[in-house]
Write an enzyme that holds these catalytic residues in place. Structure first.
Site, PDB file in Angstrom:
ATOM      1  N   GLU A  40       5.839 101.080  41.290  1.00  0.00           N
ATOM      2  CA  GLU A  40       4.793 101.214  40.277  1.00  0.00           C
ATOM      3  C   GLU A  40       3.396 100.940  40.859  1.00  0.00           C
ATOM      4  OE1 GLU A  40       4.795 102.346  37.128  1.00  0.00           O
ATOM      5  OE2 GLU A  40       2.633 101.996  37.205  1.00  0.00           O
ATOM      6  N   THR A  82       3.461 107.696  35.615  1.00  0.00           N
ATOM      7  CA  THR A  82       4.821 107.563  36.168  1.00  0.00           C
ATOM      8  C   THR A  82       5.661 108.802  35.877  1.00  0.00           C
ATOM      9  OG1 THR A  82       4.686 105.221  35.563  1.00  0.00           O
ATOM     10  CG2 THR A  82       6.818 106.025  36.326  1.00  0.00           C
ATOM     11  N   HIS A 197       2.059  96.620  37.351  1.00  0.00           N
ATOM     12  CA  HIS A 197       1.372  97.526  36.431  1.00  0.00           C
ATOM     13  C   HIS A 197       0.123  96.829  35.896  1.00  0.00           C
ATOM     14  CE1 HIS A 197       0.557 100.115  32.991  1.00  0.00           C
ATOM     15  NE2 HIS A 197       1.404 100.988  33.508  1.00  0.00           N
ATOM     16  N   ASP A 257       4.082 105.666  42.827  1.00  0.00           N
ATOM     17  CA  ASP A 257       3.939 106.753  41.844  1.00  0.00           C
ATOM     18  C   ASP A 257       2.498 107.238  41.689  1.00  0.00           C
ATOM     19  OD1 ASP A 257       3.152 104.478  40.406  1.00  0.00           O
ATOM     20  OD2 ASP A 257       4.275 104.999  38.596  1.00  0.00           O
ATOM     21  N   HIS A 258       1.527 106.312  41.771  1.00  0.00           N
ATOM     22  CA  HIS A 258       0.107 106.685  41.614  1.00  0.00           C
ATOM     23  C   HIS A 258      -0.746 105.471  41.963  1.00  0.00           C
ATOM     24  CE1 HIS A 258       0.467 104.396  37.922  1.00  0.00           C
ATOM     25  NE2 HIS A 258       1.495 105.153  37.582  1.00  0.00           N
TER      26      HIS A 258
HETATM   27  C1  GP9 Z   1       6.323 102.406  31.705  1.00  0.00           C
HETATM   28  C2  GP9 Z   1       6.052 102.902  33.069  1.00  0.00           C
HETATM   29  C3  GP9 Z   1       4.665 102.572  33.531  1.00  0.00           C
HETATM   30  O1  GP9 Z   1       7.627 102.729  31.282  1.00  0.00           O
HETATM   31  O2  GP9 Z   1       6.294 104.254  33.140  1.00  0.00           O
HETATM   32  O3  GP9 Z   1       3.708 103.246  32.844  1.00  0.00           O
HETATM   33  P1  GP9 Z   1       2.613 104.230  33.501  1.00  0.00           P
HETATM   34  O4  GP9 Z   1       2.418 103.910  34.939  1.00  0.00           O
HETATM   35  O5  GP9 Z   1       3.144 105.606  33.321  1.00  0.00           O
HETATM   36  O6  GP9 Z   1       1.377 103.957  32.716  1.00  0.00           O
HETATM   37 MN    MN Z   2       3.300 104.213  36.830  1.00  0.00          MN
END
Ligand code: GP9
Ligand code: MN
Length: 416
Positions: A40, A82, A197, A257-258
């Site tokens: 994440e 995500t 996150h 992911d980003h």
């Molecule tokens: C939440 C996860 C994180 O389930 O996907 O959120 P995002 O990075 O998409 O804001």
């Molecule tokens: Mn994410």
């Protein structure tokens, strides 16, 4: 509309030569379980970096030496965050310019990774301790062909072991193991981590592996603390996989992911980096880790330029899988020596081996200065075409015109 899928296919045949996805690495991970880990908000710049003398990612730093590691790798997500990364990896299609495909087109026909792996006898599962409804995952995973989604309701989530959206990564992996053990092999298991996150909180003293006091730290330092926690969680997960005898039969793929730190925090980040963040530095910050670990295989750094759109072909290549149906895929195996050397971002900006097209300007990537616009123009049409054809597939639901044996149905109305 059935004509439109022909157009996309001939474009892809001409431009992306999918047949070249078989590299000299083809099949090195044949028959293994595929364990995919979404890191994440994890940006590449945290790798091999110290803060106050402490490594931020000690486990990943070790792991990349024993893995295929791709340092010239960018995230290509947009508003779907995500879920955009998940969508690209499973389908080889670009995300949409607004919203998430998971939410906007969950009932399309797709030919996703779970379906391709099913042809080889794999079952597919997702592990993520948020609600099923988030990003419409419950519905979209069914459409994509996942057999089981272990979501929040499958975990023991308490005030103590959770933060933000759900379970913290360490108990998440720990509680996932009993489910994973029971899966028939070979399997595809996707794990979506969550603790790193925004706004990057840990709360608990025991979860702090860096000497950073959450209460007095700015966002960037809190980010380092949660990345360090995530690194520890991955380490413990690897230990559990070894203990359960799953590790040796698996290929483990990890990707960020980003980005986690948005432009609004440039000031704080500049202090840590010790320099002003230029436009091309900002581009570098969009690099994310991409790591393929095959137990027993020597590590190697592979410098190919690529992004998340290429993950699916790269996985199929290393696993030696040739899909039975015709694919409509905008990616290319990063192991392949014949590369397109172009990464397309959703807003129409892009990067090549030499140039970057950002905010409607052309830049020399290595030195960061603006160059003549015509050095970028040869790519402009190609970039627009990529995004347009991918959008056409999604908005026209064009994959429904591909039949199971790869023959295209000429008259779609006769199928209805
Ligand atoms: C939440 C996860 C994180 O389930 O996907 O959120 P995002 O990075 O998409 O804001
Ligand atoms: Mn994410």
């Amino acid at each position: 509309e059935s004509n439109d899928i022909h157009k996309v296919e001939s474009y892809l045949k001409k431009e992306n030569a999918p047949s070249l996805s078989k590299s000299s690495y083809h099949g090195q991970a044949q028959g293994k379980n595929l364990i995919l880990i979404s890191l994440e908000s994890t940006q590449q710049f945290v790798l091999n970096r110290k803060i106050n003398g402490e490594e931020i990612t000690p486990f990943l730093n070790k792991l990349i030496k024993e893995s295929y590691y791709f340092p010239n790798f960018y995230h290509q997500t947009a508003q779907g965050k995500t879920s955009d990364a998940e969508f690209m990896i499973d389908n080889g299609l670009y995300p949409l310019s607004g919203g998430s495909v998971f939410v906007r087109r969950p009932h399309n026909d797709y030919y996703a990774l779970p379906a391709i792996l099913k042809e080889q006898g794999y079952i597919s599962t997702v592990f993520h301790s948020n609600d099923e409804s988030f990003w419409n995952r419950g519905n979209m995973y069914q459409t994509l062909g996942y057999d089981r989604f272990f979501s929040k309701k499958d975990y023991q989530v308490t005030e103590e072991n959770s933060v933000n959206y759900g379970l913290k990564d360490i108990p998440f992996f720990k509680q996932s193991i009993p489910y994973l053990k029971k899966l028939p092999q070979p399997f595809y298991a996707k794990f979506l981590t969550l603790t790193n996150h925004f706004p990057f909180l840990l709360h608990n003293e025991d979860d702090r592996f860096l000497n950073i006091d959450e209460n007095n730290a700015d966002l960037v330092h809190r980010y380092f603390a949660t990345v360090r926690y995530e690194d520890e969680a991955i380490k413990q997960f690897f230990d559990l996989l070894k203990k359960e005898g799953i590790y040796n039969n698996s290929v483990i793929v990890l990707y960020g992911d980003h980005y986690g730190i948005s432009r609004s925090y440039d000031k704080e980040l500049e202090e840590v980096l010790g320099k002003k963040i230029s436009l091309t530095d900002q581009l570098d910050l969009q690099k994310v880790p991409f790591i393929i670990h095959i137990p027993g295989v020597k590590g190697k750094q592979i410098n190919t330029l690529g992004g998340e759109i290429d993950i699916r072909q790269t996985i199929l290549d290393i696993m030696g899988i040739v899909p039975k149906k015709e694919e409509v895929d905008f990616g290319r195996s990063l192991f392949s020596s014949d590369r397109k050397n172009l990464v397309v971002f959703r807003d129409g900006s892009f990067v090549t081996n030499k140039y970057a097209y950002l905010d409607d300007g052309c830049y020399d990537k290595s030195v960061g200065n603006k160059v003549k616009r015509n050095l970028c123009t040869p790519y402009l049409d190609k970039v627009q075409n990529e995004l347009m054809y991918s959008d056409n597939v999604i908005f026209g639901d064009l994959l429904r015109f591909l039949e199971s044996d790869g023959i295209i149905i000429k008259n779609p109305s006769s199928k209805e």
